[in-house]
Structures are given as structure tokens and as C-alpha cells.
Design a protein around this motif. Structure first.
Motif, PDB file in Angstrom:
ATOM      1  N   MET A 170      50.048   6.160  60.095  1.00 41.01           N
ATOM      2  CA  MET A 170      49.726   6.691  61.645  1.00 41.01           C
ATOM      3  C   MET A 170      47.961   6.068  61.687  1.00 41.01           C
ATOM      4  O   MET A 170      47.701   6.189  62.854  1.00 41.01           O
ATOM      5  N   ASP A 282      51.285  13.724  67.143  1.00 42.67           N
ATOM      6  CA  ASP A 282      52.224  12.625  66.640  1.00 42.67           C
ATOM      7  C   ASP A 282      52.970  13.091  65.238  1.00 42.67           C
ATOM      8  O   ASP A 282      52.456  13.734  64.425  1.00 42.67           O
ATOM      9  N   THR A 370      58.251   7.394  63.456  1.00 44.17           N
ATOM     10  CA  THR A 370      57.264   8.094  64.022  1.00 44.17           C
ATOM     11  C   THR A 370      57.853   8.208  65.456  1.00 44.17           C
ATOM     12  O   THR A 370      58.742   7.780  65.982  1.00 44.17           O
ATOM     13  N   VAL A 371      57.417   9.780  65.998  1.00 36.04           N
ATOM     14  CA  VAL A 371      58.076   9.898  67.367  1.00 36.04           C
ATOM     15  C   VAL A 371      57.186  11.005  68.079  1.00 36.04           C
ATOM     16  O   VAL A 371      56.242  11.573  67.597  1.00 36.04           O
ATOM     17  N   SER A 372      57.342  11.123  69.200  1.00 27.76           N
ATOM     18  CA  SER A 372      56.434  12.061  70.170  1.00 27.76           C
ATOM     19  C   SER A 372      57.487  13.010  70.898  1.00 27.76           C
ATOM     20  O   SER A 372      58.635  12.577  71.029  1.00 27.76           O
ATOM     21  N   GLY A 385      59.031   6.409  68.350  1.00 28.28           N
ATOM     22  CA  GLY A 385      57.793   5.817  68.281  1.00 28.28           C
ATOM     23  C   GLY A 385      58.143   4.539  67.432  1.00 28.28           C
ATOM     24  O   GLY A 385      58.984   3.275  67.746  1.00 28.28           O
ATOM     25  N   GLU A 386      57.638   4.380  66.262  1.00 32.29           N
ATOM     26  CA  GLU A 386      57.780   3.220  65.415  1.00 32.29           C
ATOM     27  C   GLU A 386      58.803   3.429  64.294  1.00 32.29           C
ATOM     28  O   GLU A 386      58.861   4.595  63.833  1.00 32.29           O
TER      29      GLU A 386
END
Length: 401
Positions: A170, A282, A370-372, A385-386
């Protein structure tokens, strides 16, 4: 807050781990190893947290294992005409209970053990598997030491290194970056600090730590110290009922305005615990609803839906374990040594994407995410996210033990 998701936060925050190369031939080739019972059922012992502080994790694992077994056997529950017989044991997250249960199952001629919701359990069952030459597939337990533990030990989930490495992505190239770990002043917290130092510090990051009492009520001094350090990334490893207070203070003190704050996304009941900071954090993630969209993910989602359940953090661990069991039996029959050969180097599609069992140390090479969070009504839901390429977060090869 229930104990299960207090510890859930802890497990994830630490975090909080193939063409078959085995001898082909299937069950009929392994009569000698099966004690002359090559036509009988294959016994699989599930030793997991059916009760205890990690029971929520255990329930996710078990339910998804059932779905995965149904999928991998085309609904028959059999491999080459041999029934997969599941024998359940509750370890309640207690290593001594797990060892007793595993010993009992081995005494019943069980050649495959799976489960291990808790890391402490997995570390005790692994040597037992080696001593008795039975296949052991650990579950949600994330401790790095499971990888490379011995020839008979595998894992169906991710490991701590992959969590921490995902956090590192990140901020791009971490070399020269300043990373602060906010952790509890406890064995749990210190383990997190060491994990970040060894993983990201080993890649050139400058890692410092801010430790706070686990029962802290005022987080202002710690937030001030973090702000003074001006880190590029703040890695939070926290568990407990004061988590909401801690994140609220970080927000009020402007920490989110100055640095990227990263922690692990846990099971669904915890998504509302971050207070006003929920949409500012994040998150790294092992798995969540919506993480992938492949055919295996859809099979998991559909199977759980038929049970009236939903995908959550450790659903992938159970489903993948069942896939591994079927592959092991298909190529190795009831012979653990042939099962090991069948799994080493195996590449397959799991619910989270392309998976590979590294032959050298049995690490599960897998993508991470990755996530929000975003607010929907009164709840917070994950926003993908990614997808982090498996190679980018692959742990170094573990030394053989």
C-alpha cells in the motif's frame, strides 16, 4: 463484543496460510498403506474450534469445507468410489485438547487431519502428524511456523507474512519508508511488531513501534507520538473492546490526515467497530464477500447460500482444504506419503484465485487483497480494492525443520 471477534481482530491484525506431481493411479494402488482396506472409506479428521473463543472462525471453516467437498466430488462425497468419511473433534482452541483428539483419530486409522483454527493448535498437531506419518492440512491458523514444519504438514489458508507483505504494497516500494506499528503492550502486540520488522524492515523500511496498554482508555498520548514520527504508514495491531475508542482518537488527533493507516479486515460482525474512522482505514484482506469472481468462488457462494449462509473471511480456508483432501486421495489413495507427493507443487483454482502449494516448504502461494469500507444504512460493507499478485506477497522459502 463477543470473545470470538475480539480474538478475530487480533488474528487478522497480525496479520489477527498445479499439475499433480504424485504417482497416478488413485485409491486402488494404495492397498498396502490402507492396511488392506483399500475399498473402505477414507477417514478425514476435522479437529477445529467448534467451541471456544474462535468458534466463529471454526464454523466458517467447517461449513465451507462441506461445500468444498461436495463441489470437488461432484456431489458424491466419494473419490474413485471410496467414501470420504468426516470425523469431527472440537479442540475449543486448546492445543492439549487438539493433540488428544488428533491422537484418538490416528488410533482409528485416520490418515488425514484437517482444521486447526488456532495457531497454537496447529503448531502442536504438526509434529504429531510427522511422528505418525499422517497428512495434516492446517486451516485458518496464520502462524508462519506452520510453513516448512515438516513433510506431512500443509496449510489451506494464508500466513502472517502474506498479511504484512500485503500491507507493504500500500506504500509501494517500502525501502526507506517510515512505518510505525501501533500495538498492544503484550505478547500479541510484540509478535506483530516483530512480524512487521522482519517482513517490511527486511525490505529496507524503517520500522518503529508505539505500544499502548491493552486496557488503555485515553489514546491521545499515543496518537500524539505517532503524529510526531510522521510515518508513511501506520500498521495497527489491536484487539479488544476499546478498538473503537482507539480509532476515534486517531481520527480526532489528525493521524489519518498525515499518514496511511492500515489494518486487517476481519469477519463481518467487526466491520462496524471502527467508528467514524471506518471509511478512512486501508484494509488488507485474506478473503471477503466479493473478493473474486471465478467459477470456484461462485461454487462456494452458491453452496453456502443453499445452507442459508454467506461468504466470510475463512470460508476460503475450508473450501480449499476440501479441494486438497480430494486431490490427495485421488492421487494417493490412503497412503500419506503418496498424498504428500500429490499436493507438493499442485496448482489449482481456489475461491480466491490461482493457488499453488510450493513444493519446497508447502507454503500456499495465493493472491491477497486490499479493501475499504463504505457505509450502507447502519452497516459498513467492503469495497474491493486491488488484488495483489501471489508472487508479490510470497513468503521466503522456509528452512526445513
Amino acid at each position: 463484543m463477543s470473545k470470538s471477534w475480539k480474538l478475530a481482530l487480533a488474528s487478522v491484525a497480525v496479520t489477527a496460510t498445479v499439475a499433480a506431481c504424485g504417482t497416478p493411479g488413485g485409491a486402488g494402488d494404495s492397498g498396502a498403506a490402507g492396511g488392506g482396506e483399500d475399498e473402505g472409506p477414507i477417514k478425514v479428521g476435522l479437529v477445529y474450534s467448534k467451541s471456544g473463543p474462535l468458534a466463529t472462525y471454526g464454523a466458517q471453516y467447517k461449513s465451507a469445507f462441506e461445500v468444498g467437498l461436495d463441489h470437488a466430488t461432484d456431489g458424491t462425497g466419494e473419490v474413485d468410489g471410496r467414501k470420504i468419511e468426516i470425523l469431527e473433534k472440537d479442540d475449543a482452541g486448546d492445543p492439549s485438547k487438539a493433540v488428544a483428539a488428533a491422537t484418538d483419530l490416528i488410533g482409528q486409522d485416520t490418515k488425514i487431519l484437517a482444521g486447526s483454527t488456532a495457531s497454537g493448535v496447529a503448531l502442536q498437531v504438526a509434529p504429531l502428524a510427522k511422528d505418525n506419518k499422517v497428512l495434516f492440512i492446517s486451516g485458518p491458523a496464520a502462524v508462519d511456523g506452520i510453513t516448512g514444519a515438516n513433510d506431512y504438514t500443509f496449510r489451506s489458508g494464508r500466513q502472517t507474512y502474506q498479511d504484512v507483505a500485503t500491507a507493504g504494497t500500500m506504500v509501494g516500494d517500502v525501502k526507506g519508508k517510515k512505518i510505525t506499528v501501533l500495538a498492544q503492550d503484550s505478547a500479541f502486540g510484540k509478535a506483530n511488531i516483530e512480524a512487521v520488522k522482519s517482513t517490511l524492515g527486511g525490505k529496507g523500511a524503517k520500522v518503529t513501534a508505539v505500544e499502548a496498554p491493552a486496557g488503555a482508555k485515553d489514546f491521545t498520548p499515543f496518537a500524539t507520538k505517532i503524529t510526531s514520527q510522521k510515518p508513511d504508514l501506520l500498521y495497527v495491531a489491536w484487539a479488544g473492546e476499546n478498538a473503537t475508542s482507539m480509532y476515534t482518537t486517531l481520527s480526532q488527533q489528525g493521524v489519518f490526515d498525515e499518514t496511511k493507516v492500515v489494518t486487517g479486515l476481519d469477519i463481518k460482525p467487526t466491520h462496524n467497530l471502527f467508528g467514524e474512522a471506518s471509511t478512512k482505514i486501508d484494509f488488507l484482506s485474506h478473503f471477503f464477500a466479493g473478493a473474486a469472481d471465478n467459477e470456484t468462488y461462485k461454487a462456494l457462494e452458491s453452496g453456502l447460500d443453499e445452507k442459508g449462509e454467506e461468504i466470510d473471511l475463512f470460508s476460503t480456508d475450508g473450501f480449499t482444504a476440501a479441494q486438497m483432501v480430494v486431490q490427495a486421495v485421488k492421487e494417493g489413495g490412503n497412503d500419506p506419503d503418496k498424498m504428500v507427493e500429490a499436493l507438493e507443487g499442485w496448482k489449482f483454482e481456489g475461491p480466491k484465485g490461482d493457488m499453488e502449494i510450493r513444493a519446497e516448504d508447502h507454503a500456499m502461494i495465493q493472491p491477497m487483497f486490499t479493501v475499504s469500507l463504505k457505509k450502507e444504512g447502519k452497516n459498513f460493507v467492503p469495497v474491493p480494492g486491488e488484488t495483489i499478485d501471489a508472487a508479490d506477497v510470497a513468503p521466503p522459502v522456509a528452512e526445513s525443520k
